[in-house]
Design an enzyme around this catalytic site. Structure first.
Site, PDB file in Angstrom:
ATOM      1  N   GLY A 190      43.953  45.929  44.427  1.00  0.00           N
ATOM      2  CA  GLY A 190      44.736  46.084  43.196  1.00  0.00           C
ATOM      3  C   GLY A 190      44.429  47.445  42.589  1.00  0.00           C
ATOM      4  N   VAL A 191      44.861  47.628  41.350  1.00  0.00           N
ATOM      5  CA  VAL A 191      44.688  48.925  40.689  1.00  0.00           C
ATOM      6  C   VAL A 191      43.222  49.344  40.668  1.00  0.00           C
ATOM      7  CG1 VAL A 191      45.011  50.164  38.521  1.00  0.00           C
ATOM      8  CG2 VAL A 191      46.660  48.423  39.206  1.00  0.00           C
ATOM      9  N   ALA A 277      36.638  43.506  43.089  1.00  0.00           N
ATOM     10  CA  ALA A 277      37.706  43.919  42.151  1.00  0.00           C
ATOM     11  C   ALA A 277      38.909  43.006  42.364  1.00  0.00           C
ATOM     12  CB  ALA A 277      38.065  45.382  42.401  1.00  0.00           C
ATOM     13  N   GLY A 279      40.432  41.091  40.119  1.00  0.00           N
ATOM     14  CA  GLY A 279      41.218  40.813  38.921  1.00  0.00           C
ATOM     15  C   GLY A 279      40.333  40.509  37.728  1.00  0.00           C
ATOM     16  N   ASP A 320      44.598  42.009  26.390  1.00  0.00           N
ATOM     17  CA  ASP A 320      44.315  41.311  27.655  1.00  0.00           C
ATOM     18  C   ASP A 320      44.137  39.810  27.479  1.00  0.00           C
ATOM     19  OD1 ASP A 320      44.299  43.784  28.845  1.00  0.00           O
ATOM     20  OD2 ASP A 320      42.295  43.602  29.717  1.00  0.00           O
ATOM     21  N   HIS A 452      62.084  74.740  35.412  1.00  0.00           N
ATOM     22  CA  HIS A 452      61.820  75.116  36.805  1.00  0.00           C
ATOM     23  C   HIS A 452      60.733  76.172  36.842  1.00  0.00           C
ATOM     24  CE1 HIS A 452      62.500  76.054  41.000  1.00  0.00           C
ATOM     25  NE2 HIS A 452      62.503  77.337  40.674  1.00  0.00           N
TER      26      HIS A 452
HETATM   27  P1  FAD Z   1      39.043  44.955  25.560  1.00  0.00           P
HETATM   28  O1  FAD Z   1      39.162  46.397  25.764  1.00  0.00           O
HETATM   29  O2  FAD Z   1      38.450  44.124  26.642  1.00  0.00           O
HETATM   30  O3  FAD Z   1      38.225  44.770  24.207  1.00  0.00           O
HETATM   31  C1  FAD Z   1      37.861  43.537  23.725  1.00  0.00           C
HETATM   32  C2  FAD Z   1      36.681  43.718  22.817  1.00  0.00           C
HETATM   33  O4  FAD Z   1      36.434  42.513  22.126  1.00  0.00           O
HETATM   34  C3  FAD Z   1      35.388  44.060  23.552  1.00  0.00           C
HETATM   35  O5  FAD Z   1      34.839  45.213  22.991  1.00  0.00           O
HETATM   36  C4  FAD Z   1      34.504  42.853  23.323  1.00  0.00           C
HETATM   37  O6  FAD Z   1      33.132  43.182  23.196  1.00  0.00           O
HETATM   38  C5  FAD Z   1      35.043  42.334  21.999  1.00  0.00           C
HETATM   39  N1  FAD Z   1      34.796  40.915  21.766  1.00  0.00           N
HETATM   40  C6  FAD Z   1      35.076  39.867  22.584  1.00  0.00           C
HETATM   41  N2  FAD Z   1      34.762  38.713  21.994  1.00  0.00           N
HETATM   42  C7  FAD Z   1      34.267  39.023  20.770  1.00  0.00           C
HETATM   43  C8  FAD Z   1      33.776  38.259  19.701  1.00  0.00           C
HETATM   44  N3  FAD Z   1      33.746  36.935  19.742  1.00  0.00           N
HETATM   45  N4  FAD Z   1      33.333  38.912  18.609  1.00  0.00           N
HETATM   46  C9  FAD Z   1      33.364  40.273  18.542  1.00  0.00           C
HETATM   47  N5  FAD Z   1      33.821  41.041  19.530  1.00  0.00           N
HETATM   48  C10 FAD Z   1      34.284  40.427  20.625  1.00  0.00           C
HETATM   49  N6  FAD Z   1      44.189  50.028  31.452  1.00  0.00           N
HETATM   50  C11 FAD Z   1      45.060  51.044  31.335  1.00  0.00           C
HETATM   51  O7  FAD Z   1      46.046  50.912  30.605  1.00  0.00           O
HETATM   52  N7  FAD Z   1      44.877  52.226  32.004  1.00  0.00           N
HETATM   53  C12 FAD Z   1      43.822  52.412  32.833  1.00  0.00           C
HETATM   54  O8  FAD Z   1      43.685  53.475  33.415  1.00  0.00           O
HETATM   55  C13 FAD Z   1      42.893  51.365  32.985  1.00  0.00           C
HETATM   56  N8  FAD Z   1      41.814  51.506  33.778  1.00  0.00           N
HETATM   57  C14 FAD Z   1      40.899  50.512  33.867  1.00  0.00           C
HETATM   58  C15 FAD Z   1      39.807  50.692  34.707  1.00  0.00           C
HETATM   59  C16 FAD Z   1      38.845  49.702  34.819  1.00  0.00           C
HETATM   60  C17 FAD Z   1      37.648  49.925  35.701  1.00  0.00           C
HETATM   61  C18 FAD Z   1      38.987  48.496  34.058  1.00  0.00           C
HETATM   62  C19 FAD Z   1      37.949  47.429  34.132  1.00  0.00           C
HETATM   63  C20 FAD Z   1      40.085  48.295  33.237  1.00  0.00           C
HETATM   64  C21 FAD Z   1      41.062  49.302  33.152  1.00  0.00           C
HETATM   65  N9  FAD Z   1      42.196  49.146  32.348  1.00  0.00           N
HETATM   66  C22 FAD Z   1      43.107  50.164  32.248  1.00  0.00           C
HETATM   67  C23 FAD Z   1      42.447  47.909  31.587  1.00  0.00           C
HETATM   68  C24 FAD Z   1      42.064  48.107  30.126  1.00  0.00           C
HETATM   69  O9  FAD Z   1      40.702  48.436  30.054  1.00  0.00           O
HETATM   70  C25 FAD Z   1      42.356  46.836  29.340  1.00  0.00           C
HETATM   71  O10 FAD Z   1      43.720  46.484  29.513  1.00  0.00           O
HETATM   72  C26 FAD Z   1      42.103  47.035  27.866  1.00  0.00           C
HETATM   73  O11 FAD Z   1      40.768  47.397  27.625  1.00  0.00           O
HETATM   74  C27 FAD Z   1      42.428  45.760  27.080  1.00  0.00           C
HETATM   75  O12 FAD Z   1      42.231  45.993  25.734  1.00  0.00           O
HETATM   76  P2  FAD Z   1      41.856  44.801  24.735  1.00  0.00           P
HETATM   77  O13 FAD Z   1      41.738  45.443  23.390  1.00  0.00           O
HETATM   78  O14 FAD Z   1      42.784  43.682  24.896  1.00  0.00           O
HETATM   79  O15 FAD Z   1      40.445  44.265  25.228  1.00  0.00           O
HETATM   80  P1  AMP Z   2      44.456  42.939  40.665  1.00  0.00           P
HETATM   81  O1  AMP Z   2      44.657  41.547  40.156  1.00  0.00           O
HETATM   82  O2  AMP Z   2      45.675  43.815  40.662  1.00  0.00           O
HETATM   83  O3  AMP Z   2      43.257  43.609  40.051  1.00  0.00           O
HETATM   84  O4  AMP Z   2      44.097  42.792  42.209  1.00  0.00           O
HETATM   85  C1  AMP Z   2      43.092  41.963  42.693  1.00  0.00           C
HETATM   86  C2  AMP Z   2      43.366  41.730  44.179  1.00  0.00           C
HETATM   87  O5  AMP Z   2      42.263  41.019  44.752  1.00  0.00           O
HETATM   88  C3  AMP Z   2      44.613  40.886  44.458  1.00  0.00           C
HETATM   89  O6  AMP Z   2      45.501  41.654  45.218  1.00  0.00           O
HETATM   90  C4  AMP Z   2      44.082  39.678  45.219  1.00  0.00           C
HETATM   91  O7  AMP Z   2      44.944  39.277  46.252  1.00  0.00           O
HETATM   92  C5  AMP Z   2      42.769  40.184  45.805  1.00  0.00           C
HETATM   93  N1  AMP Z   2      41.817  39.100  46.119  1.00  0.00           N
HETATM   94  C6  AMP Z   2      41.472  38.042  45.355  1.00  0.00           C
HETATM   95  N2  AMP Z   2      40.558  37.235  45.977  1.00  0.00           N
HETATM   96  C7  AMP Z   2      40.310  37.817  47.192  1.00  0.00           C
HETATM   97  C8  AMP Z   2      39.464  37.498  48.325  1.00  0.00           C
HETATM   98  N3  AMP Z   2      38.670  36.404  48.344  1.00  0.00           N
HETATM   99  N4  AMP Z   2      39.467  38.327  49.401  1.00  0.00           N
HETATM  100  C9  AMP Z   2      40.243  39.437  49.413  1.00  0.00           C
HETATM  101  N5  AMP Z   2      41.061  39.787  48.382  1.00  0.00           N
HETATM  102  C10 AMP Z   2      41.109  39.003  47.287  1.00  0.00           C
END
Ligand code: FAD
Ligand code: AMP
Length: 479
Positions: A190-191, A277, A279, A320, A452
């Site tokens: 995935g991503v 990774a 999901g 999220d 361009h």
């Molecule tokens: P989050 O960023 O998860 O923030 C939630 C916050 O709530 C956290 O700080 C947590 O500590 C806090 N919290 C939880 N429960 C409580 C509680 N009970 N009390 C107080 N605080 C609490 N998205 C993109 O759009 N572009 C990208 O390039 C991208 N790259 C990524 C790369 C990686 C490696 C990962 C893991 C994710 C990436 N994402 C990317 C996804 C992106 O990080 C999430 O979609 C985004 O952070 C979601 O924002 P959010 O505010 O919903 O939650």
């Molecule tokens: P994403 O949800 O885009 O971050 O991608 C996660 C990827 O992990 C998906 O494409 C799934 O098909 C893959 N995946 C989940 N479980 C397994 C597993 N047991 N072995 C290999 N790939 C997996």
């Protein structure tokens, strides 16, 4: 006595902190609660995105790309460099510095906008009361006229590969390696898997990506996905195995042996590190008290309507932790929408115009419908594509791989989707987002003057190609 607020936001990721700033700007008395402590045990804002997601991953992608260019591509430009070596420690320090600047910046923005911050864990109780347990164990009680749940998501763990310190890690651990693993396994194409796999591949690891599904990037337009798969496997050197479901792992000395099923039966590979990774899942642990009344759906997401209202009046959820793509900008836009609704405006969000980007090199980016989706929906469409190989600026940049593809409604000419595999796709896709948001036709793009030489000329040419009128390629059909 409880502190009273117009809005209490739980979680300060890109959903929560943007919602809080917007609410404060609209004149609402706003509080935000965040529980995150960084490695130094210091409270920090910004959530997954700023601390362990979008930002640190992009910092490392950039450093690894620069290293790779210097080591492999400079020669083509007539630049000779000797002894190009990656300094992982320095790359990590640079990444941490950027994270520190941005999380500190968010703290400053919250303060500057008059948002009251609480550092600790928030729990929503009945009647929109939130109990905050601070890091020292003391508690405060807040009452919100409105509550916004923005608690985000966490990585999914799978039983065959339990997290094992310094060996089997999630995306957070993969951003912290202190040395370049010789042989790296990634589960999930995935991503996140592709981005993190790319970082370490460029720095010199042998990377094997194990993906259970037979299809590569099933959510992307398949013409683009095919292009990307070919490039990643043939040119970038990622060993991506589709149809490979991981079923087990065994730690042997300092390595991990991974077992996976393919159409040819059970297979094994040994790695120095393994990134899981597969999901992310919504995170609500310890946040929703039994009596709070907020319902979750069968997958654990907070149940909301199109305007992010939960099952309790006055309680909203964004980012999220609710349905829709797990993307920072989607959460931020929901945060803005909800703040405006609370302030009495009738705000709505266009879920059809959210861009998706995979920050590999070249990048994959898309917005709107894919050809496969339109076929399934029975929509009549026309499409045009243009190869980056025919773009002068792409040649100048040694970035001739990939294409831009535009899909428009066959009858109305309205742009329905833009799909890109190209260097700079993350920037170019904004043109597609604007086209969709403004309900542009392909003709609108055709009649627009593009600078361009730029990579974006491929967007112009793809729009022209929708009607077989591209200038710098021979069109498939005569008009
Ligand atoms: P989050 O960023 O998860 O923030 C939630 C916050 O709530 C956290 O700080 C947590 O500590 C806090 N919290 C939880 N429960 C409580 C509680 N009970 N009390 C107080 N605080 C609490 N998205 C993109 O759009 N572009 C990208 O390039 C991208 N790259 C990524 C790369 C990686 C490696 C990962 C893991 C994710 C990436 N994402 C990317 C996804 C992106 O990080 C999430 O979609 C985004 O952070 C979601 O924002 P959010 O505010 O919903 O939650
Ligand atoms: P994403 O949800 O885009 O971050 O991608 C996660 C990827 O992990 C998906 O494409 C799934 O098909 C893959 N995946 C989940 N479980 C397994 C597993 N047991 N072995 C290999 N790939 C997996």
């Amino acid at each position: 006595m409880a502190d009273k607020f117009d809005v209490v936001v739980i979680g300060s990721g890109p959903g929560g902190y943007v919602a809080a700033i917007k609410a404060a700007q609209l004149g609402l008395k706003t509080a935000i609660i965040e529980k995150w402590l960084n490695k130094e045990e210091k409270p920090v804002y910004g959530g997954t995105c700023l601390n362990v997601g979008c930002i640190p991953s992009k910092a490392l992608l950039e450093s690894s790309e620069k290293f790779h260019e210097a080591a492999h591509d400079f020669d083509t430009h007539g630049i000779s460099v000797k002894d190009v070596k990656p300094d992982v420690k320095k790359m990590m320090a640079r990444k941490s510095d950027i994270v520190g600047k941005l999380t500190g910046g968010v703290a400053g923005l919250l303060k500057g906008n008059g948002v009251t911050t609480f550092e600790g864990k928030g729990m929503l109780k009945a009647n929109k009361v939130v109990e905050v347990t601070k890091h020292d164990g003391s508690t405060v009680t807040l009452e919100g006229e409105n509550i916004i749940i923005a608690t985000g998501s966490i990585p999914i763990e799978i039983p065959p590969t339990p997290m094992t310190e310094n060996l089997i890690v999630d995306s957070e651990g993969a951003l912290e390696f202190d040395a370049i693993p010789k042989r790296l396994g990634v589960i999930g194409a995935g991503v996140i898997g592709l981005e993190l796999g790319s970082v370490w591949k460029r720095l010199g690891s042998d990377v094997v990506v194990l993906e259970a599904m037979d299809k590569f990037l099933p959510a992307a337009d398949q013409a683009i996905a095919k292009d990307a798969f070919k490039f990643f496997t043939k040119k970038a050197g990622l060993d991506i195995r589709l149809g490979a479901r991981v079923t087990g792992s065994e730690v042997k000395k300092k390595q991990v042996e991974v077992t996976f099923e393919t159409s040819e039966g059970e297979q094994k590979e040994t790695f120095d590190k393994l990134i899981v990774a597969v999901g992310r899942r919504p995170y609500t642990e310890g946040c929703l008290d039994k009596g709070c009344g907020v319902s979750l759906d069968e997958r654990g997401f907070v149940q909301v309507d199109d305007q992010c209202r939960t099952t309790v009046p006055g309680v909203y959820a964004i980012g999220d932790v609710v349905r829709g793509p797990m993307l920072a900008h989607k959460g931020s836009e929901e945060g803005i929408m909800v703040a405006e609704i609370i302030a009495g405006h009738n705000a709505q969000m266009n879920y059809d115009a959210i861009p998706n980007v995979i920050y590999t090199h070249p990048e994959v980016a898309w917005v709107g419908k894919t050809e496969e989706e339109l076929k399934a929906e029975g929509v009549e469409y026309k499409s045009g594509s243009f190869p980056m190989a025919a773009i002068g600026r792409a040649m100048a940049q040694e970035a001739t791989d990939g294409q831009v593809k535009i899909i428009a409604d066959a009858k109305t000419d309205r742009v329905l989707g833009m799909h890109i595999f190209a260097a700079g796709a993350s920037e170019m896709i904004a043109q597609g987002v604007i086209a969709l948001e403004f309900a542009s036709s392909a003709e609108d793009l055709q009649l627009t003057c593009f600078a361009h030489p730029t990579l974006s000329e491929a967007v112009h040419e793809a729009a022209l190609a929708v009607d077989n009128m591209a200038i710098h390629k021979v069109n498939r059909k005569k008009r």
